[in-house]
Design an enzyme around this catalytic site. Structure first.
Site, short mmCIF file in Angstrom:
data_model
loop_
_atom_site.label_atom_id
_atom_site.label_comp_id
_atom_site.label_asym_id
_atom_site.label_seq_id
_atom_site.Cartn_x
_atom_site.Cartn_y
_atom_site.Cartn_z
N ASP A 96 0.86 -1.19 0.00
CA ASP A 96 0.00 0.00 0.00
C ASP A 96 0.89 1.24 0.00
O ASP A 96 1.61 1.51 0.97
CB ASP A 96 -0.89 -0.03 1.25
CG ASP A 96 -1.76 1.22 1.38
OD1 ASP A 96 -1.70 2.08 0.47
OD2 ASP A 96 -2.48 1.32 2.37
N ALA B 272 -0.58 6.35 -9.39
CA ALA B 272 -1.03 7.66 -8.93
C ALA B 272 -2.53 7.64 -8.72
O ALA B 272 -3.23 6.76 -9.25
CB ALA B 272 -0.68 8.74 -9.97
N TYR C 15 -6.00 17.62 -7.86
CA TYR C 15 -5.16 16.58 -8.46
C TYR C 15 -3.83 17.18 -8.95
O TYR C 15 -2.75 16.67 -8.66
CB TYR C 15 -5.91 15.91 -9.61
CG TYR C 15 -5.01 15.15 -10.55
CD1 TYR C 15 -4.47 13.93 -10.17
CD2 TYR C 15 -4.68 15.67 -11.81
CE1 TYR C 15 -3.62 13.24 -11.03
CE2 TYR C 15 -3.83 14.99 -12.66
CZ TYR C 15 -3.30 13.77 -12.27
OH TYR C 15 -2.46 13.11 -13.11
N LYS D 202 0.11 16.44 -7.67
CA LYS D 202 1.17 15.97 -8.57
C LYS D 202 2.37 16.93 -8.50
O LYS D 202 3.52 16.50 -8.59
CB LYS D 202 0.65 15.85 -10.01
CG LYS D 202 -0.35 14.72 -10.22
CD LYS D 202 0.21 13.36 -9.86
CE LYS D 202 1.25 12.89 -10.84
NZ LYS D 202 1.76 11.53 -10.47
#
Length: 283
Positions: A36, A60, A125, A129
Site C-alpha cells: 500500500d 497515482a 489533483y 502531482k
C-alpha cells in the site's frame, strides 16, 4: 540493471513492463496487492528488500474530479506515497522516474509551457502531482520528472475507449472544444522512459506525442480513423459541460529538452492514434 515499476496494471505501467521485457532488463511490476503506497513501512520495506537500481513510479491517484472530494486519499497517494519511494531510492542510491502531468500548470499561458515555467495548478489533483514533484526533488538525487498529458494505452480506460463506446450508443456526441493539449500513447512514452533510465541525464522533462488538438478535434479524428463517419461530434464550450474540477484550457508542453539531451521525440499524435486503434481492433 534491476527495475521496479509501480502501477504495473495501469496504462503506462503496463507498457513499461512490456518494453522492459523486450529489452531483457530485469524488472518487477507491482500493484496494490504488493504493498500500500500510503503505508510508509510497507512501501519502503518492499523496495529496500527488492533493491532496484531504478524505480519507475507510474502509480497515482488520477480521478481528477473525485479528487476534489477525496483530498486526503489523493494527497496520501500522490504526495506521501511519492515521498516514501523517493526516500527509499535515496537510501539505495537508485534512480527514480516520477510521472507528472500538464495539470501542474494553470493553462493561462498562450504558448507551450517550458520545463522551467512555474507551475500553478488549478485543481487538487494537479496540486498533489506538483507537490509530488517537490518530494522527488527534495528526497532523491538521481531523478527524472516526466510531465505528460492526455494519456491513452491498451491496458485501462481512456478518452478513446469512451468515445468509441459512446459512438456505438449515440449518433451525436458533444465534446469540449476550448481545451487544447497533446494526446500521448503510453506505448511511445514507455520507450522513452526505458531509454532515459539507461542514462544519467537527470532532470525535469516534458514528453507527449507531437502535435496538439482540442478534445473536440481529438474525438473527430478518433471516429474518422475508426470508420464511424455516421457519428456527429458537436463542439461545446467548457462552461456547457459542468464538472467538479477546473481544467487548464491550454496545456501544450514544450519538448525541446528531449532533443537537447539526446532523446528522440515521440511520433505525431495522429500516427499514435492510428496504431492504437489498430491494436484495439486486433483484440
Amino acid at each position: 540493471m534491476r527495475v521496479l515499476i509501480t502501477g504495473a496494471n495501469g496504462q503506462l505501467g503496463y507498457d513499461v513492463v512490456e518494453r522492459l521485457k523486450k529489452l531483457n532488463i530485469e524488472h518487477i511490476g507491482v500493484n496494490r496487492e504488493n504493498f500500500d503506497l500510503t503505508n510508509e513501512e510497507q512501501t519502503k520495506s518492499f523496495i529496500l528488500n527488492y533493491r532496484p537500481d531504478v524505480v519507475i513510479h507510474c502509480a497515482a491517484y488520477t480521478a481528477v474530479d473525485k479528487a476534489e472530494d477525496e483530498r486526503d486519499l489523493c494527497y496520501a497517494v500522490n504526495v506521501l506515497g511519492t515521498r516514501y519511494i523517493a526516500q527509499a531510492c535515496k537510501e539505495l542510491d537508485a534512480k527514480m522516474v516520477y510521472i507528472s502531468t500538464d495539470y501542474v500548470f494553470d493553462g493561462e499561458k498562450k504558448e507551450p509551457y517550458e520545463v522551467t515555467d512555474t507551475p500553478n495548478p488549478v485543481n487538487y489533483y494537479g496540486l498533489t502531482k506538483y507537490l509530488g514533484e517537490q518530494e522527488v526533488q527534495k528526497n532523491s538525487d538521481k531523478f527524472f520528472i516526466v510531465r505528460t498529458s492526455w494519456v491513452f494505452g491498451k491496458n485501462g480506460n481512456n478518452f478513446i475507449k469512451t468515445m468509441l463506446k459512446l459512438g456505438q450508443e449515440r449518433k451525436e456526441i458533444k465534446v469540449v472544444c476550448d481545451q487544447v493539449g497533446s494526446p500521448t500513447y503510453t506505448y511511445d512514452l514507455a520507450k522513452l522512459l526505458c531509454d532515459m533510465i539507461q542514462t544519467d541525464k537527470y532532470g525535469v522533462y516534458h514528453a507527449t506525442n507531437e502535435g496538439y488538438c482540442s478534445w473536440y478535434e481529438f474525438a473527430c479524428e478518433i471516429f474518422k480513423i475508426a470508420g464511424m463517419d455516421d457519428v456527429k461530434v458537436v463542439p461545446i464550450k467548457s462552461e456547457e459541460y459542468p464538472i467538479k474540477a477546473v481544467r487548464p484550457k491550454y496545456s501544450r508542453l514544450l519538448k525541446d529538452k528531449l532533443e537537447l539531451k539526446g532523446f528522440s521525440r515521440l511520433p505525431n499524435w495522429k500516427d499514435a492514434l492510428k496504431r492504437y486503434i489498430n491494436v484495439l481492433d486486433l483484440n
